[in-house]
Design a protein around this motif. Structure first.
Motif, mmCIF file in Angstrom:
data_model
loop_
_atom_site.group_PDB
_atom_site.id
_atom_site.type_symbol
_atom_site.label_atom_id
_atom_site.label_comp_id
_atom_site.label_asym_id
_atom_site.label_seq_id
_atom_site.Cartn_x
_atom_site.Cartn_y
_atom_site.Cartn_z
ATOM 1 N N THR A 295 35.850 36.393 47.614
ATOM 2 C CA THR A 295 35.943 34.940 47.823
ATOM 3 C C THR A 295 35.380 34.198 46.610
ATOM 4 O OG1 THR A 295 35.663 35.299 50.180
ATOM 5 C CG2 THR A 295 35.347 33.048 49.407
ATOM 6 N N ASN A 296 34.237 34.681 46.094
ATOM 7 C CA ASN A 296 33.659 34.060 44.899
ATOM 8 C C ASN A 296 34.631 34.135 43.722
ATOM 9 O OD1 ASN A 296 31.308 33.176 45.987
ATOM 10 N ND2 ASN A 296 30.035 34.861 45.228
ATOM 11 N N ILE A 297 35.281 35.281 43.583
ATOM 12 C CA ILE A 297 36.217 35.454 42.465
ATOM 13 C C ILE A 297 37.360 34.436 42.600
ATOM 14 C CG2 ILE A 297 37.925 37.033 41.443
ATOM 15 C CD1 ILE A 297 35.904 39.319 42.210
ATOM 16 N N ARG A 298 37.844 34.292 43.830
ATOM 17 C CA ARG A 298 38.937 33.345 44.069
ATOM 18 C C ARG A 298 38.474 31.899 43.833
ATOM 19 N NH1 ARG A 298 39.429 30.453 48.666
ATOM 20 N NH2 ARG A 298 38.318 31.747 50.149
ATOM 21 N N LYS A 299 37.225 31.586 44.280
ATOM 22 C CA LYS A 299 36.758 30.197 44.170
ATOM 23 C C LYS A 299 36.271 29.837 42.770
ATOM 24 C CE LYS A 299 33.642 29.600 47.431
ATOM 25 N NZ LYS A 299 32.754 29.070 48.490
ATOM 26 N N HIS A 300 35.577 30.778 42.108
ATOM 27 C CA HIS A 300 34.882 30.392 40.871
ATOM 28 C C HIS A 300 35.371 31.076 39.589
ATOM 29 C CE1 HIS A 300 32.049 28.823 43.796
ATOM 30 N NE2 HIS A 300 31.781 30.040 44.239
ATOM 31 N N TYR A 342 24.800 30.210 49.151
ATOM 32 C CA TYR A 342 24.007 31.262 49.765
ATOM 33 C C TYR A 342 24.751 32.596 49.784
ATOM 34 C CZ TYR A 342 20.138 28.344 51.061
ATOM 35 O OH TYR A 342 19.028 27.553 51.005
ATOM 36 N N GLY A 343 25.944 32.603 49.182
ATOM 37 C CA GLY A 343 26.744 33.831 49.200
ATOM 38 C C GLY A 343 26.021 35.007 48.558
ATOM 39 N N LEU A 344 25.562 34.803 47.303
ATOM 40 C CA LEU A 344 24.892 35.895 46.584
ATOM 41 C C LEU A 344 23.566 36.265 47.247
ATOM 42 C CD1 LEU A 344 25.556 34.731 42.900
ATOM 43 C CD2 LEU A 344 26.740 36.527 44.169
#
Ligand SMILES: Nc1ncnc2c1ncn2[C@@H]1O[C@H](COP(=O)(O)OP(=O)(O)OP(=O)(O)O)[C@@H](O)[C@H]1O
Ligand SMILES: [Mg+2]
Length: 378
Positions: A295-300, A342-344
């Motif tokens: 999700t992080n890769i897709r968002k950021h 807060y993901g990481l």
């Protein structure tokens, strides 16, 4: 919150103070015992002296009686005895009396000394006994402090960590609920409101222009299909059923397939080791972490290529996720005040909870690499 370091220091100081007093009590017990032996010897000596003096007094008393008789005899018969004889008898009787008085005095002193020594002997015995008792009581206290309290600060530390972890789990749950509510509100809830409106429109068309109804129904069908897809996606994000039914490898494979199709990002998935089942908490954690990373890769990240390696070995699961995106500065990245970011943190906490470890390396323009491992045997 109790300051654990202070507590630790207090316990250690208490233990060393008690150890010191234990040594002192040992010393007291030892010197009391030595003193006891000395006093006992003195007492024996005094008792012997008393016995001797009593014997001497008895003898002297006999001699005194004889001397007195002699005196009576010489006084009564002064024709037979010279004045010299009378004087000698008189002096002898007097000497014996003086000696007797001296000896009696000596006996009295010795008896007094004996009584005194007996009293000290009794006291010393009590002291030695009490000191021995104290030594063993102090030993028990030391054992308690050493064994049961030494680990206390560690336990309190663990408790504190668990408390913090519990709080962040609750926070993460709330975040998750907010996210799901938002997704349902933005997706299926709006589509359904739309569907209701369209259905009403179809009803009206049926009366006014029946020829147009077919086309309208077809687009309504598409809308329903779309919201069904949305609902499925939300359910999948919430708890992928494949994970429960088939395990980690199939669940990740399916997720990656959907992800590739949906976001047009190339993901290379490498699964190593023979697939087996683990504790649900462990499977969910690994799945969620990979999900959050993707999700992080897709968002950021703005990446085109992602590599995910998952390796199952006897005692642990190793995971490696790498993207060729924009990267970020790990040092300056902190959770934000709007509740995001807060993901990481959540990844790290999940891994800590399962006694594993994670490393992230990233830098602007260099892409991001996340690797973590979790032990499988706890
Ligand atoms: N793969 C990545 N590539 C580039 N930047 C990243 C990547 N992963 C994380 N980041 C950066 O790190 C920040 C923190 O990520 P994190 O997952 O903790 O929070 P978030 O994604 O912003 O919000 P949340 O996950 O709570 O919805 C992100 O805002 C982003 O700037
Ligand atoms: Mg995130």
């Amino acid at each position: 919150m109790v300051d654990i370091k202070v507590l630790d220091k207090i316990i250690k100081e208490t233990i060393s103070a008690i150890e010191k007093s234990q040594e002192q009590i040992y010393a007291i017990a030892e010197s009391a015992t030595i003193e006891y032996q000395n006093v006992k010897k003195d007492l024996e000596k005094v008792k012997n002296q008393i016995a001797k003096v009593i014997k001497e007094v008895d003898l002297l008393q006999l001699e005194e009686r004889k001397a007195r008789l002699r005196l009576v005899e010489v006084r009564r018969d002064f024709r037979r005895f010279s004045e010299e004889d009378i004087k000698a008898a008189y002096e002898n009787a007097q000497l014996i009396q003086i000696n007797l008085v001296k000896l009696r005095e000596e006996e009295k002193t010795l008896r007094f000394k004996r009584d005194h020594l007996e009293l000290s002997l009794r006291r010393l015995k009590e002291t030695a006994q009490r000191a021995e008792q104290l030594v063993s009581q102090v030993g028990v206290a030391l054992q308690f402090l050493g064994h049961d309290l030494n680990g206390l600060s560690e336990k309190l530390g663990d408790l504190h960590d668990m408390q913090q972890l519990g709080l962040s789990i609750i926070r993460a749950q709330e975040e998750e609920r907010k996210r799901v509510a938002r997704e349902i509100h933005d997706g299926p809830a709006q589509s359904m409101a739309n569907i209701v409106m369209r259905a009403e429109f179809c009803l009206k068309l049926l009366e006014m222009n029946p020829g147009m109804v077919k086309g309208e129904l077809i687009s309504l069908q598409q809308l329903v299909r779309q919201s069904l897809n949305d609902v499925r996606k939300i359910i999948f994000d919430l708890r992928p059923m494949v994970l429960d039914d088939l395990g980690l490898f199939p669940a990740i494979k399916r997720y990656v397939e959907e992800y590739k199709n949906q976001f047009n990002i190339n993901v290379e998935l490498v699964l190593l080791g023979s697939e087996r089942r683990f504790e649900t908490s462990l499977e969910v954690a690994v799945f969620r972490i990979i999900q959050e990373a993707l999700t992080n890769i897709r968002k950021h990240a703005k990446a085109q290529h992602v590599v995910i390696k998952l390796e199952l070995i006897t005692t642990r699961i190793n995971v490696y996720i790498k993207d060729n995106g924009c990267g970020f500065d790990i040092e300056t990245t902190k959770p934000k005040s709007d509740g995001s970011g807060y993901g990481l943190v959540g990844m790290r906490e999940r891994i800590q909870l399962l006694k594993g470890a994670m490393t992230i390396s990233s830098a602007p323009g260099k892409g991001t690499e996340i690797s973590f491992w979790i032990p499988t045997d706890n």
